[in-house]
Design an enzyme around this catalytic site. Sequence first.
Site, PDB file in Angstrom:
ATOM      1  N   ASP A  58     123.416  -4.171  79.295  1.00  0.00           N
ATOM      2  CA  ASP A  58     123.760  -2.968  78.580  1.00  0.00           C
ATOM      3  C   ASP A  58     122.754  -1.875  78.943  1.00  0.00           C
ATOM      4  O   ASP A  58     121.569  -1.995  78.652  1.00  0.00           O
ATOM      5  CB  ASP A  58     123.718  -3.273  77.088  1.00  0.00           C
ATOM      6  CG  ASP A  58     124.264  -2.130  76.286  1.00  0.00           C
ATOM      7  OD1 ASP A  58     125.216  -1.498  76.755  1.00  0.00           O
ATOM      8  OD2 ASP A  58     123.715  -1.853  75.212  1.00  0.00           O
ATOM      9  N   THR A  91     127.340   4.229  78.245  1.00  0.00           N
ATOM     10  CA  THR A  91     125.937   4.654  78.303  1.00  0.00           C
ATOM     11  C   THR A  91     125.381   4.646  79.732  1.00  0.00           C
ATOM     12  O   THR A  91     124.658   5.557  80.110  1.00  0.00           O
ATOM     13  CB  THR A  91     125.065   3.732  77.433  1.00  0.00           C
ATOM     14  OG1 THR A  91     125.271   2.381  77.847  1.00  0.00           O
ATOM     15  CG2 THR A  91     125.452   3.851  75.982  1.00  0.00           C
ATOM     16  N   THR A  92     125.750   3.614  80.500  1.00  0.00           N
ATOM     17  CA  THR A  92     125.257   3.559  81.876  1.00  0.00           C
ATOM     18  C   THR A  92     125.914   4.672  82.688  1.00  0.00           C
ATOM     19  O   THR A  92     125.248   5.362  83.475  1.00  0.00           O
ATOM     20  CB  THR A  92     125.588   2.199  82.519  1.00  0.00           C
ATOM     21  OG1 THR A  92     125.273   1.171  81.584  1.00  0.00           O
ATOM     22  CG2 THR A  92     124.805   1.979  83.787  1.00  0.00           C
ATOM     23  N   ASP A 378     130.314  -3.398  69.430  1.00  0.00           N
ATOM     24  CA  ASP A 378     130.769  -2.454  70.452  1.00  0.00           C
ATOM     25  C   ASP A 378     132.295  -2.418  70.497  1.00  0.00           C
ATOM     26  O   ASP A 378     132.907  -1.355  70.526  1.00  0.00           O
ATOM     27  CB  ASP A 378     130.245  -2.849  71.841  1.00  0.00           C
ATOM     28  CG  ASP A 378     128.759  -2.541  71.983  1.00  0.00           C
ATOM     29  OD1 ASP A 378     128.209  -1.887  71.076  1.00  0.00           O
ATOM     30  OD2 ASP A 378     128.158  -2.956  72.986  1.00  0.00           O
TER      31      ASP A 378
HETATM   32  P1  ADP Z   1     128.832   1.665  80.500  1.00  0.00           P
HETATM   33  O1  ADP Z   1     127.493   1.400  79.895  1.00  0.00           O
HETATM   34  O2  ADP Z   1     128.868   2.999  81.155  1.00  0.00           O
HETATM   35  O3  ADP Z   1     129.965   1.418  79.582  1.00  0.00           O
HETATM   36  P2  ADP Z   1     129.711  -0.703  81.869  1.00  0.00           P
HETATM   37  O4  ADP Z   1     128.796  -1.659  82.534  1.00  0.00           O
HETATM   38  O5  ADP Z   1     130.341  -1.112  80.604  1.00  0.00           O
HETATM   39  O6  ADP Z   1     128.938   0.647  81.720  1.00  0.00           O
HETATM   40  O7  ADP Z   1     130.848  -0.346  82.932  1.00  0.00           O
HETATM   41  C1  ADP Z   1     131.891   0.519  82.618  1.00  0.00           C
HETATM   42  C2  ADP Z   1     132.689   0.816  83.853  1.00  0.00           C
HETATM   43  O8  ADP Z   1     133.294  -0.370  84.373  1.00  0.00           O
HETATM   44  C3  ADP Z   1     133.829   1.770  83.567  1.00  0.00           C
HETATM   45  O9  ADP Z   1     133.862   2.750  84.570  1.00  0.00           O
HETATM   46  C4  ADP Z   1     135.060   0.888  83.598  1.00  0.00           C
HETATM   47  O10 ADP Z   1     136.208   1.605  83.974  1.00  0.00           O
HETATM   48  C5  ADP Z   1     134.666  -0.128  84.633  1.00  0.00           C
HETATM   49  N1  ADP Z   1     135.412  -1.395  84.491  1.00  0.00           N
HETATM   50  C6  ADP Z   1     135.428  -2.234  83.445  1.00  0.00           C
HETATM   51  N2  ADP Z   1     136.219  -3.307  83.684  1.00  0.00           N
HETATM   52  C7  ADP Z   1     136.713  -3.150  84.929  1.00  0.00           C
HETATM   53  C8  ADP Z   1     137.567  -3.921  85.775  1.00  0.00           C
HETATM   54  N3  ADP Z   1     138.074  -5.073  85.368  1.00  0.00           N
HETATM   55  N4  ADP Z   1     137.847  -3.441  87.009  1.00  0.00           N
HETATM   56  C9  ADP Z   1     137.322  -2.286  87.431  1.00  0.00           C
HETATM   57  N5  ADP Z   1     136.498  -1.518  86.692  1.00  0.00           N
HETATM   58  C10 ADP Z   1     136.194  -1.929  85.462  1.00  0.00           C
END
Ligand code: ADP
Length: 529
Positions: A58, A91-92, A378
Amino acid sequence: MAEDTILESTERTSGREALRKNVQAAIALAGAVRSTLGPKGLDKLLVDDEGSTLVTNDGVTVLETARVEHPVAKMVISSSSTQDRVARDGTTTTVVICAEMLRNAWQLVRQGVHPATIARGFALAEDFALNVLEELSIEATDEQILSAIETSLAGKLDQAMESHLSKLAFDAGKIILKDGRADPTRVKIIKQTGGTMKDTTLITGLALAKSRIHPEMNERGGAGSILLLDGGLEKRKTQLDTKLNITTPGMIEAFRKAETKGLISQIENLVEIGCDVLVCKEGVDEEARQALCDRGILTYRRVEKKDLDLLSRACGANLVPDAQRATKGDLGSFINTREELRGGVNNWILDAAEGGATLIARGSTEGVLDEVVRCFADGLGVACQLLEKPVLLTGAGATQVALGRRLRRHAESVPGREQMAIEAWADALESIPRALAANAGFDGIDSLLKLTAAQNSRGDSIGLDLQNGEPEDAIKRGILEPLNITKQAISGATEAAISILRIDDVLWAQMDAQVPDGIQEQMQGFGAE
Ligand code: ADP
Ligand code: MG
């Protein structure tokens, strides 16, 4: 050279240098979390100064745990924390986009574009983008809401657990949805070590790990009225060091009797006002227990203040300080009450009109439990947002690329150097699909090019399939995110980038008034040339 031109050029050099350092700090920070982005993102092992460890992917947790001193890095971290508070996700993304905006801005500064012009261009781009996002958004079905919750948990736990918690978060959100509002604080979370995290369950109603105070008390069941006591039914403990002067035999006895009578009369009042269930913050004395049992008042004691508050909201009951003075108006109501043994713990469960749900989180260790609770919270945040406003955008990089394509077309119509800033801003968004691809083991640039070409022929909803690095329809695959999260991430990143670009201006202004020592030296060197 005239003195004022010397001053001017010196100022500009120092200003640029300050900006360069600030941009570097933001890029370094993004570098620390970029590898956690997306479902294929890696975990980080965090160790604090007492040696306790935490494994997480996270972004905001990583950043908030790191001891960062750089003031600019702190600004970026705080934009990530805001994102967490407001949108519970993204957040990332916020940090990665912000750093990329600054990196691109720096390239423009090097080409001679003034930071203030870039800041203006960024603000224009943001305005335009927020409108485009509304256009790109889709109305969500229940199934899509569930998919969006799963997307937000992707990469945090194993997949089976992610879908289990997503479902629980969705169900909890539905239970607490009232008049179009879903307030996540209406969901109570109980942590129980033991069992595995798959045993985590959701209960409709508020559950408290409590048993009734007397085994012979009638469990009742069905609807009734409830009184919440911000105290107990105990004989008074003398607050001061008082002395009882025993002058006649039997006086202690009489004193005790009077006290018991006081307790009984409080209970009589409860009967009078029609209380069926009594909940006390403090204890209940032996005699009072029996009396309550005889009068059929189901009683629970030593209930924490925060649980009393939840009960008060769910049942519409007042928290009263004294049973003697409680009135009918203080009573709340419930639909059902029951006790249930789960995982070796007895739970009292109350259903009330104003709803409420309880998650019983299970896990083999405290660490696992914490992770389950964090993920559920979350997911619940996302569920509540979507149940209130069911509007979604595509994930998997699709939205960022679609937005980038439109922005570049729009930029062509903007005269002046702001045009370059708008393009730089659009490029920055594409750092998301690039990082998603790179984290899944594909080439970021190749994937982005393929994705852009695919959107051109197949439409805005094409994103990346991270299993094979190929363009695929994100709506069909159910990779969806709340509109609000993407909007907030873009605004937060832009605001932080703009304020960092402006810091440079502030330094400039300060230097005007009072030139710091180091720069004074440089200026002297410069003048001697
Ligand atoms: P954040 O802290 O920004 O939420 P995450 O590590 O949760 O970061 O990553 C979020 C990103 O991953 C988003 O851009 C989302 O669209 C992408 N994402 C999540 N699941 C998938 C998936 N199965 N295939 C492609 N992209 C994905
Ligand atoms: Mg996320």
